[in-house]
Design a protein around this motif. Structure first.
Motif, PDB file in Angstrom:
ATOM      1  N   THR A  30      -1.807 -12.865   4.208  1.00 11.14           N
ATOM      2  CA  THR A  30      -0.747 -12.740   3.207  1.00 11.14           C
ATOM      3  C   THR A  30      -1.264 -11.984   1.987  1.00 11.14           C
ATOM      4  O   THR A  30      -0.576 -11.116   1.441  1.00 11.14           O
ATOM      5  N   ASN A  31      -2.496 -12.264   1.577  1.00  7.96           N
ATOM      6  CA  ASN A  31      -3.089 -11.578   0.436  1.00  7.96           C
ATOM      7  C   ASN A  31      -3.198 -10.069   0.694  1.00  7.96           C
ATOM      8  O   ASN A  31      -2.862  -9.252  -0.172  1.00  7.96           O
ATOM      9  N   ALA A  32      -3.670  -9.700   1.883  1.00  3.35           N
ATOM     10  CA  ALA A  32      -3.796  -8.276   2.220  1.00  3.35           C
ATOM     11  C   ALA A  32      -2.432  -7.605   2.271  1.00  3.35           C
ATOM     12  O   ALA A  32      -2.282  -6.450   1.881  1.00  3.35           O
ATOM     13  N   GLN A  33      -1.407  -8.333   2.735  1.00  9.96           N
ATOM     14  CA  GLN A  33      -0.059  -7.766   2.793  1.00  9.96           C
ATOM     15  C   GLN A  33       0.467  -7.506   1.387  1.00  9.96           C
ATOM     16  O   GLN A  33       1.069  -6.466   1.132  1.00  9.96           O
ATOM     17  N   ILE A  34       0.235  -8.440   0.474  1.00 12.41           N
ATOM     18  CA  ILE A  34       0.679  -8.252  -0.910  1.00 12.41           C
ATOM     19  C   ILE A  34      -0.016  -7.042  -1.520  1.00 12.41           C
ATOM     20  O   ILE A  34       0.630  -6.199  -2.157  1.00 12.41           O
ATOM     21  N   GLU A  35      -1.329  -6.920  -1.307  1.00 15.14           N
ATOM     22  CA  GLU A  35      -2.048  -5.760  -1.852  1.00 15.14           C
ATOM     23  C   GLU A  35      -1.541  -4.466  -1.231  1.00 15.14           C
ATOM     24  O   GLU A  35      -1.346  -3.466  -1.924  1.00 15.14           O
ATOM     25  N   PHE A  36      -1.292  -4.468   0.078  1.00 18.58           N
ATOM     26  CA  PHE A  36      -0.768  -3.290   0.764  1.00 18.58           C
ATOM     27  C   PHE A  36       0.569  -2.865   0.139  1.00 18.58           C
ATOM     28  O   PHE A  36       0.782  -1.686  -0.167  1.00 18.58           O
ATOM     29  N   LEU A  37       1.454  -3.823  -0.073  1.00 21.65           N
ATOM     30  CA  LEU A  37       2.775  -3.510  -0.632  1.00 21.65           C
ATOM     31  C   LEU A  37       2.689  -3.048  -2.087  1.00 21.65           C
ATOM     32  O   LEU A  37       3.397  -2.120  -2.488  1.00 21.65           O
ATOM     33  N   LEU A  38       1.811  -3.673  -2.866  1.00 21.34           N
ATOM     34  CA  LEU A  38       1.639  -3.242  -4.249  1.00 21.34           C
ATOM     35  C   LEU A  38       1.087  -1.822  -4.324  1.00 21.34           C
ATOM     36  O   LEU A  38       1.544  -1.004  -5.128  1.00 21.34           O
ATOM     37  N   ARG A  40       1.397   0.529  -2.048  1.00 21.34           N
ATOM     38  CA  ARG A  40       2.445   1.450  -1.609  1.00 21.34           C
ATOM     39  C   ARG A  40       3.450   1.689  -2.730  1.00 21.34           C
ATOM     40  O   ARG A  40       3.850   2.833  -2.987  1.00 21.34           O
ATOM     41  N   ALA A  41       3.845   0.624  -3.437  1.00 21.88           N
ATOM     42  CA  ALA A  41       4.788   0.769  -4.552  1.00 21.88           C
ATOM     43  C   ALA A  41       4.192   1.618  -5.672  1.00 21.88           C
ATOM     44  O   ALA A  41       4.880   2.473  -6.245  1.00 21.88           O
ATOM     45  N   LEU A  42       2.911   1.394  -5.991  1.00 22.85           N
ATOM     46  CA  LEU A  42       2.259   2.198  -7.026  1.00 22.85           C
ATOM     47  C   LEU A  42       2.199   3.675  -6.638  1.00 22.85           C
ATOM     48  O   LEU A  42       2.444   4.556  -7.468  1.00 22.85           O
ATOM     49  N   THR A  43       1.875   3.940  -5.381  1.00 21.43           N
ATOM     50  CA  THR A  43       1.795   5.321  -4.902  1.00 21.43           C
ATOM     51  C   THR A  43       3.163   5.989  -4.966  1.00 21.43           C
ATOM     52  O   THR A  43       3.298   7.119  -5.458  1.00 21.43           O
ATOM     53  N   GLU A  44       4.187   5.290  -4.473  1.00 25.61           N
ATOM     54  CA  GLU A  44       5.545   5.860  -4.478  1.00 25.61           C
ATOM     55  C   GLU A  44       6.053   6.110  -5.891  1.00 25.61           C
ATOM     56  O   GLU A  44       6.821   7.044  -6.112  1.00 25.61           O
ATOM     57  N   ALA A  45       5.623   5.291  -6.846  1.00 28.88           N
ATOM     58  CA  ALA A  45       6.052   5.455  -8.236  1.00 28.88           C
ATOM     59  C   ALA A  45       5.180   6.454  -8.993  1.00 28.88           C
ATOM     60  O   ALA A  45       5.438   6.731 -10.165  1.00 28.88           O
ATOM     61  N   GLY A  46       4.154   6.993  -8.319  1.00 30.03           N
ATOM     62  CA  GLY A  46       3.250   7.928  -8.983  1.00 30.03           C
ATOM     63  C   GLY A  46       2.361   7.254 -10.001  1.00 30.03           C
ATOM     64  O   GLY A  46       1.914   7.886 -10.954  1.00 30.03           O
ATOM     65  N   ARG A  47       2.070   5.983  -9.824  1.00 26.78           N
ATOM     66  CA  ARG A  47       1.291   5.222 -10.786  1.00 26.78           C
ATOM     67  C   ARG A  47      -0.031   4.706 -10.222  1.00 26.78           C
ATOM     68  O   ARG A  47      -0.708   3.932 -10.883  1.00 26.78           O
ATOM     69  N   MET A  48      -0.403   5.126  -9.023  1.00 26.58           N
ATOM     70  CA  MET A  48      -1.669   4.679  -8.435  1.00 26.58           C
ATOM     71  C   MET A  48      -2.811   5.347  -9.172  1.00 26.58           C
ATOM     72  O   MET A  48      -2.880   6.583  -9.236  1.00 26.58           O
ATOM     73  N   PRO A  49      -3.713   4.567  -9.774  1.00 25.05           N
ATOM     74  CA  PRO A  49      -4.841   5.168 -10.484  1.00 25.05           C
ATOM     75  C   PRO A  49      -5.773   5.894  -9.507  1.00 25.05           C
ATOM     76  O   PRO A  49      -6.008   5.425  -8.401  1.00 25.05           O
ATOM     77  N   ARG A  50      -6.269   7.037  -9.930  1.00 25.20           N
ATOM     78  CA  ARG A  50      -7.205   7.798  -9.082  1.00 25.20           C
ATOM     79  C   ARG A  50      -8.487   7.017  -8.852  1.00 25.20           C
ATOM     80  O   ARG A  50      -9.159   7.213  -7.849  1.00 25.20           O
ATOM     81  N   SER A  51      -8.810   6.124  -9.770  1.00 26.07           N
ATOM     82  CA  SER A  51     -10.053   5.366  -9.658  1.00 26.07           C
ATOM     83  C   SER A  51      -9.944   4.184  -8.694  1.00 26.07           C
ATOM     84  O   SER A  51     -10.946   3.533  -8.420  1.00 26.07           O
ATOM     85  N   ALA A  52      -8.744   3.921  -8.188  1.00 28.72           N
ATOM     86  CA  ALA A  52      -8.574   2.788  -7.262  1.00 28.72           C
ATOM     87  C   ALA A  52      -9.269   3.093  -5.943  1.00 28.72           C
ATOM     88  O   ALA A  52      -9.094   4.158  -5.360  1.00 28.72           O
ATOM     89  N   GLY A  53     -10.076   2.147  -5.504  1.00 26.80           N
ATOM     90  CA  GLY A  53     -10.768   2.309  -4.231  1.00 26.80           C
ATOM     91  C   GLY A  53      -9.838   2.015  -3.062  1.00 26.80           C
ATOM     92  O   GLY A  53      -8.693   1.610  -3.247  1.00 26.80           O
ATOM     93  N   ASP A  54     -10.360   2.213  -1.867  1.00 25.50           N
ATOM     94  CA  ASP A  54      -9.596   1.891  -0.675  1.00 25.50           C
ATOM     95  C   ASP A  54      -9.540   0.381  -0.489  1.00 25.50           C
ATOM     96  O   ASP A  54     -10.381  -0.349  -1.008  1.00 25.50           O
ATOM     97  N   ILE A  55      -8.570  -0.059   0.301  1.00 25.11           N
ATOM     98  CA  ILE A  55      -8.495  -1.472   0.655  1.00 25.11           C
ATOM     99  C   ILE A  55      -9.697  -1.776   1.534  1.00 25.11           C
ATOM    100  O   ILE A  55      -9.953  -1.060   2.509  1.00 25.11           O
ATOM    101  N   PRO A  56     -10.455  -2.822   1.207  1.00 24.63           N
ATOM    102  CA  PRO A  56     -11.621  -3.133   2.034  1.00 24.63           C
ATOM    103  C   PRO A  56     -11.212  -3.506   3.449  1.00 24.63           C
ATOM    104  O   PRO A  56     -10.224  -4.194   3.649  1.00 24.63           O
TER     105      PRO A  56
END
Length: 65
Positions: A30-38, A40-56
């Motif tokens: 459930t935790n990984a699903q929440i992070e995945f959805l967050l 995706r929402a950040l990316t679609e909104a153009g708000r994903m920080p470039r410094s964000a790493g990949d999901i482990p």
């Protein structure tokens, strides 16, 4: 790998149940699903920080054939 942040998240029980079922359907926690959805929402909104790493990646490493 950078340290991971923890936070308390209060959800409506029905929302939590729906997220947990969706996560199970996609073989995620459930935790990984929440992070995945967050993410995706950040990316679609153009708000994903470039410094964000990949999901482990969790679980066994993939076997190269």
């Amino acid at each position: 790998m950078a340290d991971r942040k923890s936070l308390l998240l209060r959800l409506d029980p029905a929302v939590h149940d729906a997220l947990a079922k969706w996560a199970a359907d996609e073989l995620r926690s459930t935790n990984a699903q929440i992070e995945f959805l967050l993410r995706r929402a950040l990316t679609e909104a153009g708000r994903m920080p470039r410094s964000a790493g990949d999901i482990p990646r969790r679980g066994r490493p993939r076997q190269d054939s």
